[in-house]
Design a protein around this motif. Structure first.
Motif, PDB file in Angstrom:
ATOM      1  N   SER A   2     -21.547 -73.400 134.424  1.00  0.00           N
ATOM      2  CA  SER A   2     -22.616 -74.308 134.010  1.00  0.00           C
ATOM      3  C   SER A   2     -23.923 -73.537 134.010  1.00  0.00           C
ATOM      4  O   SER A   2     -24.124 -72.636 134.820  1.00  0.00           O
ATOM      5  CB  SER A   2     -22.719 -75.487 134.971  1.00  0.00           C
ATOM      6  N   CYS A   3     -24.808 -73.913 133.101  1.00  0.00           N
ATOM      7  CA  CYS A   3     -26.070 -73.203 132.967  1.00  0.00           C
ATOM      8  C   CYS A   3     -27.185 -74.179 132.614  1.00  0.00           C
ATOM      9  O   CYS A   3     -26.999 -75.035 131.748  1.00  0.00           O
ATOM     10  CB  CYS A   3     -25.943 -72.135 131.880  1.00  0.00           C
ATOM     11  N   TYR A   4     -28.299 -74.050 133.295  1.00  0.00           N
ATOM     12  CA  TYR A   4     -29.502 -74.818 132.979  1.00  0.00           C
ATOM     13  C   TYR A   4     -30.474 -73.880 132.274  1.00  0.00           C
ATOM     14  O   TYR A   4     -30.586 -72.706 132.637  1.00  0.00           O
ATOM     15  CB  TYR A   4     -30.140 -75.381 134.248  1.00  0.00           C
ATOM     16  N   ILE A   5     -31.176 -74.409 131.295  1.00  0.00           N
ATOM     17  CA  ILE A   5     -32.124 -73.604 130.528  1.00  0.00           C
ATOM     18  C   ILE A   5     -33.475 -74.307 130.537  1.00  0.00           C
ATOM     19  O   ILE A   5     -33.565 -75.511 130.303  1.00  0.00           O
ATOM     20  CB  ILE A   5     -31.636 -73.425 129.082  1.00  0.00           C
ATOM     21  N   ALA A   6     -34.529 -73.538 130.814  1.00  0.00           N
ATOM     22  CA  ALA A   6     -35.895 -74.055 130.771  1.00  0.00           C
ATOM     23  C   ALA A   6     -36.517 -73.631 129.441  1.00  0.00           C
ATOM     24  O   ALA A   6     -36.451 -72.459 129.065  1.00  0.00           O
ATOM     25  CB  ALA A   6     -36.720 -73.501 131.931  1.00  0.00           C
ATOM     26  N   VAL A   7     -37.104 -74.603 128.739  1.00  0.00           N
ATOM     27  CA  VAL A   7     -37.701 -74.350 127.434  1.00  0.00           C
ATOM     28  C   VAL A   7     -39.140 -74.852 127.447  1.00  0.00           C
ATOM     29  O   VAL A   7     -39.435 -75.929 127.972  1.00  0.00           O
ATOM     30  CB  VAL A   7     -36.906 -75.085 126.321  1.00  0.00           C
ATOM     31  N   GLU A   8     -40.031 -74.053 126.873  1.00  0.00           N
ATOM     32  CA  GLU A   8     -41.424 -74.452 126.742  1.00  0.00           C
ATOM     33  C   GLU A   8     -41.871 -74.133 125.311  1.00  0.00           C
ATOM     34  O   GLU A   8     -41.725 -72.988 124.858  1.00  0.00           O
ATOM     35  CB  GLU A   8     -42.279 -73.691 127.755  1.00  0.00           C
ATOM     36  N   HIS A   9     -42.370 -75.134 124.622  1.00  0.00           N
ATOM     37  CA  HIS A   9     -42.823 -74.969 123.235  1.00  0.00           C
ATOM     38  C   HIS A   9     -41.739 -74.346 122.364  1.00  0.00           C
ATOM     39  O   HIS A   9     -42.010 -73.470 121.540  1.00  0.00           O
ATOM     40  CB  HIS A   9     -44.107 -74.136 123.164  1.00  0.00           C
ATOM     41  N   GLY A  10     -40.487 -74.785 122.564  1.00  0.00           N
ATOM     42  CA  GLY A  10     -39.377 -74.313 121.754  1.00  0.00           C
ATOM     43  C   GLY A  10     -38.861 -72.926 122.108  1.00  0.00           C
ATOM     44  O   GLY A  10     -37.988 -72.399 121.426  1.00  0.00           O
ATOM     45  N   LYS A  11     -39.380 -72.330 123.167  1.00  0.00           N
ATOM     46  CA  LYS A  11     -38.977 -70.982 123.565  1.00  0.00           C
ATOM     47  C   LYS A  11     -38.319 -71.029 124.942  1.00  0.00           C
ATOM     48  O   LYS A  11     -38.845 -71.653 125.864  1.00  0.00           O
ATOM     49  CB  LYS A  11     -40.211 -70.073 123.608  1.00  0.00           C
ATOM     50  N   MET A  12     -37.185 -70.354 125.083  1.00  0.00           N
ATOM     51  CA  MET A  12     -36.524 -70.299 126.384  1.00  0.00           C
ATOM     52  C   MET A  12     -37.357 -69.434 127.329  1.00  0.00           C
ATOM     53  O   MET A  12     -37.725 -68.307 127.000  1.00  0.00           O
ATOM     54  CB  MET A  12     -35.125 -69.696 126.271  1.00  0.00           C
ATOM     55  N   ILE A  13     -37.678 -70.009 128.490  1.00  0.00           N
ATOM     56  CA  ILE A  13     -38.472 -69.276 129.476  1.00  0.00           C
ATOM     57  C   ILE A  13     -37.704 -68.998 130.763  1.00  0.00           C
ATOM     58  O   ILE A  13     -38.205 -68.305 131.644  1.00  0.00           O
ATOM     59  CB  ILE A  13     -39.793 -70.011 129.795  1.00  0.00           C
ATOM     60  N   GLY A  14     -36.496 -69.549 130.864  1.00  0.00           N
ATOM     61  CA  GLY A  14     -35.701 -69.294 132.049  1.00  0.00           C
ATOM     62  C   GLY A  14     -34.314 -69.886 131.945  1.00  0.00           C
ATOM     63  O   GLY A  14     -34.052 -70.746 131.102  1.00  0.00           O
TER      64      GLY A  14
END
Length: 95
Positions: A2-14
């Motif tokens: 399983s993986c969580y992804i952080a996105v800001e303004h359409g860009k993956m940041i983490g």
């Protein structure tokens, strides 16, 4: 896995994953340089820990932990002595 992804303004940041290398193991994880120090890594780590708890785990193992102080401060994590290389032994070989 399983993986969580952080996105800001359409860009993956983490991102933060668990059960990618072994059951009950947290990682790999990473946060872009620009997003560090803003709580992104903490949010991703805690999301994984809560998910692992919901999956029935009583604890998690952070294999090859990089920022040991971060994990200790955030989770109260403790080092498992003599655990290196652990499950990673033999996974990679130099030719």
């Amino acid at each position: 896995m399983s993986c969580y992804i952080a996105v800001e303004h359409g860009k993956m940041i983490g991102f933060a994953c668990y059960e990618a290398t072994c059951r009950n193991f947290f990682g790999p994880t990473g946060v872009s340089q620009d997003a560090r120090g803003k709580g992104v890594g903490t949010a991703l780590l805690l999301a994984c820990m809560h998910a692992m708890k919901a999956d029935g785990y009583g604890y998690a193992i952070i294999g090859s932990a990089g920022p040991v102080d971060f994990y200790a401060r955030t989770l109260g994590a403790v080092k498992i002595e003599n655990s290196t290389p652990g499950i990673y032994e033999g996974m990679l070989r130099a030719d």
